[in-house]
Design a protein around this motif. Sequence first.
Motif, PDB file in Angstrom:
ATOM      1  N   THR A  43      76.514  29.338 -86.921  1.00  0.00           N
ATOM      2  CA  THR A  43      77.011  29.016 -85.575  1.00  0.00           C
ATOM      3  C   THR A  43      77.633  30.240 -84.926  1.00  0.00           C
ATOM      4  O   THR A  43      77.429  30.502 -83.735  1.00  0.00           O
ATOM      5  N   THR A  46      81.402  33.480 -93.895  1.00  0.00           N
ATOM      6  CA  THR A  46      81.418  32.035 -94.128  1.00  0.00           C
ATOM      7  C   THR A  46      80.039  31.460 -94.408  1.00  0.00           C
ATOM      8  O   THR A  46      79.934  30.362 -94.962  1.00  0.00           O
ATOM      9  N   ASP A  50      78.177  30.454 -92.019  1.00  0.00           N
ATOM     10  CA  ASP A  50      77.949  29.514 -90.925  1.00  0.00           C
ATOM     11  C   ASP A  50      77.279  30.246 -89.769  1.00  0.00           C
ATOM     12  O   ASP A  50      77.905  31.063 -89.086  1.00  0.00           O
ATOM     13  N   GLY A  57      80.419  34.795 -89.236  1.00  0.00           N
ATOM     14  CA  GLY A  57      79.176  34.223 -89.748  1.00  0.00           C
ATOM     15  C   GLY A  57      78.786  34.816 -91.089  1.00  0.00           C
ATOM     16  O   GLY A  57      78.294  34.110 -91.988  1.00  0.00           O
TER      17      GLY A  57
END
Length: 413
Positions: free
Chosen positions: A197, A193, A195, A190
């Motif tokens: 999620t 990137t 991201d 996380g």
Amino acid sequence: MAGSTDHRAAQRADLLRFAQGSACQGGFGYLDDAGRLDPSEPMPLYVACRMTHVFSLGLLAGEPPAEGGPDRTELARLAQHGVQALSQGPLHDARSGGWFAAMEPGGSPEGAKAAYAHAFVVLAATSALAAGVPGAQLLLDMALDVMESHFWDEETGTVVEQWDSAWTTLDDYRGVNANMHTVEAFLAAGDVTGDSTWHTRAGRIAERVVALARGNQWRIPEHFTADWRSLLDYNREMPADAFRPFGATVGHGMEWARLLIAVDETLGEDAPEGLVEAAVALNDRAIADGWAADGEDGFIYTTDWDGTPVVRARMHWVVAEAICTATVLHRLTGEQRYATDLQRWWDYADTFLIDHALGSWHHELDPENRPASGTWSGKPDVYHAYQAALMADVPTTPSFATALAAGREQPTS
């Protein structure tokens, strides 16, 4: 002084010097006590990943090398070697996807596909990507795709444990150890990137483990059935197993404590409730059960569910995780007791675990604090020790590689 700024820097440099001997065709191999490749041992996937991770951290840190140790150019070569080996080498299953657990000495793959080792592929790729190693983005994309496709269980908010090599048969066992390293890997993914999620999924795993530990006097059950029913007697006949020992694993209490704080800081107001309180409780339980439990300094490996010592050997990684957790808890709370613990753990490591003659840390000591090999032979990797020597010099979050890449350092002690 053990644990001082200069001592930590010297440790990091010497660990990189020792680790460079692991480079071999196909990745990074298993090192003996003197830092030589041991041809009798398999080449484990997790070792290849951990070495790639550590060389990437060393490249990011940009510190002066130890005498005979790798300079920046060599660290870049070693990290690149790791990425290429994981992407195209024999550990990667080009036909079915994913990675084999190990390559046997004769060159044949150990066919199982394990979440534990795949989490380290993610971690290695994130660190290499943060360090700008060519090919790291592709490796990370491959690794996250495998985690998404085969290991992540959306219903339970955890990862499953192990598949056969063709991804056709899923083992019924579920384990907390694999999920713990998945939390570390997902936080790093996380971070690198962007991201969220992966951060959210790390939080879901953490929430489940906190509930399990809270219901068991803060001794973490490690072994479960496919529907997450606890197997408290699992491996009672093999209590010293390296990855699935019977009973409560003392070091995991402290390792989880550090990770829970990282999850809490990363998710902020979206974090599950009670993670910091759980971290304190887990650390307290681990120290009460594990430190000098038989009258000798050092953390024992495991206890029964009432805290009775089971395996009294001392593993190096437990002290390394104790150092990381004391550092993080002292940073978070300012309480003197954590600073006192931190110095005690470093003094113990310097006296008994750090091999001042040959380098690296003895991986296992007997109950009298003499080098032993009941569970671990040789010194296969430097992952835990390097992170222990780095923890005070980077923030708790983001993860090690992202923090180094951003140049964000904490005041050292």
